[in-house]
Design a protein around this motif. Structure first.
Motif, PDB file in Angstrom:
ATOM      1  N   TRP A   4       0.882  -1.165   0.000  1.00  0.00           N
ATOM      2  CA  TRP A   4       0.000   0.000   0.000  1.00  0.00           C
ATOM      3  C   TRP A   4       0.919   1.215   0.000  1.00  0.00           C
ATOM      4  O   TRP A   4       1.491   1.561   1.017  1.00  0.00           O
ATOM      5  N   GLN A  59       1.335  -3.928  -6.072  1.00  0.00           N
ATOM      6  CA  GLN A  59       0.531  -2.960  -5.336  1.00  0.00           C
ATOM      7  C   GLN A  59      -0.864  -3.516  -5.000  1.00  0.00           C
ATOM      8  O   GLN A  59      -1.320  -4.512  -5.552  1.00  0.00           O
ATOM      9  N   LEU A  60      -1.509  -2.826  -4.073  1.00  0.00           N
ATOM     10  CA  LEU A  60      -2.801  -3.229  -3.511  1.00  0.00           C
ATOM     11  C   LEU A  60      -3.849  -3.508  -4.586  1.00  0.00           C
ATOM     12  O   LEU A  60      -4.458  -4.589  -4.613  1.00  0.00           O
ATOM     13  N   LEU A 116      -6.161   3.495   4.912  1.00  0.00           N
ATOM     14  CA  LEU A 116      -5.918   2.186   4.305  1.00  0.00           C
ATOM     15  C   LEU A 116      -7.239   1.484   3.999  1.00  0.00           C
ATOM     16  O   LEU A 116      -7.420   0.928   2.904  1.00  0.00           O
ATOM     17  N   ASP A 153      -8.866   3.138   0.993  1.00  0.00           N
ATOM     18  CA  ASP A 153      -8.177   2.797  -0.253  1.00  0.00           C
ATOM     19  C   ASP A 153      -8.433   1.354  -0.657  1.00  0.00           C
ATOM     20  O   ASP A 153      -8.602   1.047  -1.848  1.00  0.00           O
ATOM     21  N   PHE A 154      -8.463   0.469   0.326  1.00  0.00           N
ATOM     22  CA  PHE A 154      -8.743  -0.940   0.056  1.00  0.00           C
ATOM     23  C   PHE A 154     -10.131  -1.100  -0.554  1.00  0.00           C
ATOM     24  O   PHE A 154     -10.308  -1.794  -1.566  1.00  0.00           O
ATOM     25  N   SER A 170     -10.451   0.341  -4.042  1.00  0.00           N
ATOM     26  CA  SER A 170      -9.763  -0.502  -5.031  1.00  0.00           C
ATOM     27  C   SER A 170     -10.511  -1.791  -5.323  1.00  0.00           C
ATOM     28  O   SER A 170     -10.027  -2.618  -6.112  1.00  0.00           O
TER      29      SER A 170
END
Length: 304
Positions: free
Chosen positions: A78, A180-181, A213, A216-217, A220
């Protein structure tokens, strides 16, 4: 199907465990046997960056009457921070998944060589050979180096090995350019699985960082978060639940389902024993997302 899956809230579920296919102590079959003895009815094998143990675990599960979900714990980034994403209910033969595993296995082997060189400079000779011997067919990781340091008489236990040589900021803390994530989540989805943010409380983030986080998770495409990972203070669980809700609202998405697991690696750690945690009342479980799980539950009916 939804009502049937909801019944699992009253049974022992463990969706985060490790075997000798990565850095666990028990073979996949031994892991399933232990889960059976402890009353677990649904489990996932989530070895680090590999699915090599899944077929053996599922075969053992069929004989034991336990539903074993195919899983993996992917190393990812991340930004610049390493984090872990679980892929649950995946199709292990997915071509994209296998390519992602191959890349990570290469990165793991390169990291092991770098760790060994660092330890060599500290006067610990033969670390790579020792770690590889303990890892067997798996790619050696820091836990294997820790076990070697103990067996070679350099430290008294693995905890001391991490504290002195392998933990964050220590000589054996070698950085890796993991994928990346968002890429990792896409890989899990391509394999038909659910992407779960593993053990959010273990990254030593501030509340603001952790909420970012989570946002963003979810932005995504992440599907669920691991609300409980091993035994934890109820206050921590409540705080994490609030952060998950805040993180979802920040990106205008529904509050995601929750997962749970022990993160079992070896016997003798009661706080990470198989089946040691339960989801709180009113929390939507991740298995409500698994449309393909119905057949597995029919073949392994729940006890009445």
């Amino acid at each position: 199907m939804r009502a049937l899956l909801a019944d699992l809230k009253t049974d022992l579920v463990d969706l985060h465990s490790h075997s000798t296919a990565s850095d666990g102590i028990l073979s996949p079959a031994q892991l399933v046997s232990r889960a059976k003895s402890l009353g677990v009815t649904l489990m996932a094998l989530t070895d680090h960056d590999t699915v090599d143990g899944v077929a053996q675990a599922q075969c053992a599960g069929e004989h034991a009457g336990i539903t074993v979900v195919a899983g993996i714990e992917f190393s990812t980034l991340w930004g610049r921070r390493p984090i872990h994403i679980l892929g649950l209910n995946i199709q292990p033969t997915s071509a994209l998944l296998q390519r992602a595993i191959g890349l990570r296995q290469t990165l793991r082997c390169e990291r092991a060589e770098r760790i060994a060189r660092q330890l060599h400079q500290c006067g610990f000779h033969g670390a790579l050979e020792g770690a590889c011997g303990l890892a067997g067919r798996a790619a050696p990781g820091r836990p294997h180096f820790a076990r070697w340091l103990v067996e070679a008489g350099h430290v008294v236990d693995s905890a001391r090995a991490f504290k002195r040589y392998l933990g964050t900021g220590r000589v054996g803390d070698v950085q890796v350019e993991w994928p990346q994530l968002a890429e990792t989540i896409d890989t899990i989805h391509a394999a038909g699985g659910c992407a779960v943010l593993a053990h959010p409380l273990k990254y030593r983030l501030t509340r603001t960082q952790l909420q970012r986080l989570i946002s963003d998770f979810l932005r995504s495409g992440g599907d669920a978060l691991e609300l409980l990972c091993g035994r934890q203070n109820p206050a921590q669980t409540k705080e994490l639940s609030a952060l998950i809700t805040a993180g979802a609202r920040a990106v205008q998405l529904p509050v995601p389902p929750s997962s749970l697991g022990s993160d079992f690696h070896q016997p003798g750690q009661a706080w990470r024993e198989l089946g040691c945690v339960h989801l709180p009342q009113g929390v939507e479980p991740v298995w409500n997302l698994w449309h393909t799980l119905h057949r597995g539950l029919q073949s392994h009916p729940l006890p009445v």
